[in-house]
Design a protein around this motif. Structure first.
Motif, PDB file in Angstrom:
ATOM      1  N   ALA A  25      -7.487   1.276   1.269  1.00  0.00           N
ATOM      2  CA  ALA A  25      -7.531   0.198   2.256  1.00  0.00           C
ATOM      3  C   ALA A  25      -6.412  -0.807   1.998  1.00  0.00           C
ATOM      4  N   LEU A  26      -6.183  -1.114   0.710  1.00  0.00           N
ATOM      5  CA  LEU A  26      -5.066  -1.997   0.349  1.00  0.00           C
ATOM      6  C   LEU A  26      -3.726  -1.362   0.716  1.00  0.00           C
ATOM      7  N   MET A  27      -3.601  -0.048   0.503  1.00  0.00           N
ATOM      8  CA  MET A  27      -2.366   0.646   0.865  1.00  0.00           C
ATOM      9  C   MET A  27      -2.063   0.455   2.346  1.00  0.00           C
ATOM     10  N   ASN A  28      -3.074   0.675   3.208  1.00  0.00           N
ATOM     11  CA  ASN A  28      -2.871   0.501   4.642  1.00  0.00           C
ATOM     12  C   ASN A  28      -2.507  -0.935   4.983  1.00  0.00           C
ATOM     13  N   LEU A  29      -3.117  -1.888   4.267  1.00  0.00           N
ATOM     14  CA  LEU A  29      -2.801  -3.298   4.492  1.00  0.00           C
ATOM     15  C   LEU A  29      -1.338  -3.584   4.160  1.00  0.00           C
ATOM     16  N   ASP A  53       8.200  -4.051  10.655  1.00  0.00           N
ATOM     17  CA  ASP A  53       8.707  -3.068  11.611  1.00  0.00           C
ATOM     18  C   ASP A  53       9.709  -2.134  10.940  1.00  0.00           C
ATOM     19  N   LEU A  54       9.194  -1.234  10.136  1.00  0.00           N
ATOM     20  CA  LEU A  54      10.005  -0.221   9.470  1.00  0.00           C
ATOM     21  C   LEU A  54       9.517   1.149   9.903  1.00  0.00           C
ATOM     22  N   PRO A  55      10.391   2.156   9.940  1.00  0.00           N
ATOM     23  CA  PRO A  55       9.958   3.507  10.330  1.00  0.00           C
ATOM     24  C   PRO A  55       8.877   4.039   9.397  1.00  0.00           C
ATOM     25  N   SER A  56       7.940   4.798   9.953  1.00  0.00           N
ATOM     26  CA  SER A  56       6.865   5.376   9.151  1.00  0.00           C
ATOM     27  C   SER A  56       7.417   6.293   8.066  1.00  0.00           C
ATOM     28  N   TYR A  62       1.821   5.690  11.026  1.00  0.00           N
ATOM     29  CA  TYR A  62       2.121   5.341  12.416  1.00  0.00           C
ATOM     30  C   TYR A  62       0.903   4.669  13.056  1.00  0.00           C
ATOM     31  N   ALA A  63      -0.285   5.243  12.805  1.00  0.00           N
ATOM     32  CA  ALA A  63      -1.513   4.676  13.361  1.00  0.00           C
ATOM     33  C   ALA A  63      -1.782   3.286  12.796  1.00  0.00           C
ATOM     34  N   VAL A  64      -1.547   3.104  11.494  1.00  0.00           N
ATOM     35  CA  VAL A  64      -1.759   1.801  10.857  1.00  0.00           C
ATOM     36  C   VAL A  64      -0.886   0.732  11.509  1.00  0.00           C
ATOM     37  N   ASP A  65       0.328   1.097  11.896  1.00  0.00           N
ATOM     38  CA  ASP A  65       1.253   0.141  12.503  1.00  0.00           C
ATOM     39  C   ASP A  65       0.907  -0.193  13.950  1.00  0.00           C
ATOM     40  N   HIS A  66       0.120   0.666  14.619  1.00  0.00           N
ATOM     41  CA  HIS A  66      -0.099   0.489  16.051  1.00  0.00           C
ATOM     42  C   HIS A  66      -1.563   0.295  16.453  1.00  0.00           C
ATOM     43  N   PRO A  78      -1.204   6.258  19.884  1.00  0.00           N
ATOM     44  CA  PRO A  78      -1.346   6.090  18.431  1.00  0.00           C
ATOM     45  C   PRO A  78      -2.726   6.492  17.913  1.00  0.00           C
ATOM     46  N   ALA A  79      -3.766   6.379  18.756  1.00  0.00           N
ATOM     47  CA  ALA A  79      -5.094   6.808  18.325  1.00  0.00           C
ATOM     48  C   ALA A  79      -5.128   8.313  18.101  1.00  0.00           C
ATOM     49  N   PHE A  80      -4.507   9.067  18.993  1.00  0.00           N
ATOM     50  CA  PHE A  80      -4.468  10.513  18.819  1.00  0.00           C
ATOM     51  C   PHE A  80      -3.559  10.908  17.656  1.00  0.00           C
ATOM     52  N   ILE A  81      -2.504  10.136  17.415  1.00  0.00           N
ATOM     53  CA  ILE A  81      -1.667  10.384  16.236  1.00  0.00           C
ATOM     54  C   ILE A  81      -2.482  10.153  14.969  1.00  0.00           C
TER      55      ILE A  81
END
Length: 294
Positions: free
Chosen positions: A19-23, A30-33, A85-89, A148-151
């Motif tokens: 969870a911390l990683m995703n945070l 705004d960096l590429p995944s 990608y999902a975490v960012d969107h 992004p949800a489907f990604i």
């Protein structure tokens, strides 16, 4: 503290680490995944390498294990890219939940790859979990978050395949630190060309945040490995879903994110299904029947 309790503590700590990683991934901006994935895997690779150099285990791989190791690395890399990608969107808890569909997909891939049997209860659990996902994804065609949800869901599918190959290698005696090292090194090599030709400059804060994401990811990976060394998956895997409330709390306090009512319904459906699977695999329902029979 017995072995099972140690396993529960380790898997909850692992969930908090992820969870911390995703945070931290979200905070890196705004960096590429692909760039985020490289730094995440670089730290995990260095940790795994340090353990291998210290323990100096004898690594022996047969032909099947080599193939499984490659497949694990490919699906694992795709899973990370999709998850980031999902975490960012998406709302942080939504992205975490979609990634945590992996145990259900692991059942399906276990049937296809490991030729495992599936019963009616497990099949019903998979269908119910998908219904829960629909509440989170809300595939109306009108929502800007649909793609992004489907990604994110695709990331859960890839993670399920990757964990299946990890289980297959574990059955063949391949050491956990070596699997982590090979997978992390593979991911770094795959993403390195993009990093060289399309590197986005980072400031000090972004670099530090990505390094923290890598540290959290390493803690999550080794935590979950230790957990499954202490206790079998059927006894502790349900506690892996603690990442969802951890992510929801972090998303609320850091970003002010509040999941909508449909997402909460989805959380409830999937978490309840996971708990039901946990009780079923531990024979709880059978014990209830035995008590009634007596």
């Amino acid at each position: 503290m017995n072995q099972r309790q140690k396993g529960i503590v380790c898997i909850i700590m692992s969930s908090f680490s992820f969870a911390l990683m995703n945070l931290f991934v979200r905070l890196s901006g705004d960096l590429p995944s692909v760039q985020k994935s490289f730094f995440r895997n670089l730290i995990a690779m260095l940790f795994a390498l340090a353990i291998l150099l210290k323990e100096k285990p004898t690594v022996s791989l047969d032909r099947e294990s080599k193939r499984y190791l490659l497949y694990r690395s490919v699906f694992g890399t795709l899973g990370i890219l999709c998850n980031f990608y999902a975490v960012d969107h998406l709302v942080l808890s939504d992205a975490s939940l979609l990634n945590k569909m992996s145990p259900f997909f692991a059942i399906l891939f276990g049937i296809l790859i490991l030729k495992e049997k599936i019963n009616l209860f497990q099949l019903s659990s998979i269908v119910t979990a998908f219904i829960g996902v629909l509440f989170v994804v809300k595939p109306t065609g009108l929502s800007m978050d649909l793609f992004p949800a489907f990604i994110g869901l695709l990331g859960g599918i890839c993670a399920g395949a990757a964990y299946t190959y990890v289980r297959a290698m574990g059955q063949r005696g391949v050491q956990g630190p070596f699997i982590v090292f090979f997978f992390s090194a593979f991911s770094c090599l795959v993403t390195l060309p993009y990093l060289i030709f399309h590197f986005h400059p980072m400031n000090v804060a972004q670099t530090a945040t990505l390094l923290l994401a890598g540290l959290a990811a390493a803690g999550g990976q080794f935590g979950i490995t230790a957990a499954y060394c202490y206790a079998p998956a059927r006894e502790i895997s349900v506690f892996d879903y603690s990442q969802i409330p951890f992510s929801a709390l972090l998303g609320y306090f850091v970003f002010g994110q509040v999941p909508d009512i449909f997402s909460w319904i989805g959380y409830l459906i999937i978490s309840s299904t996971a708990i039901a699977m946990f009780l079923y695999t531990n024979g709880y329902f059978n014990r209830k029947k035995d008590v009634k029979a007596k």
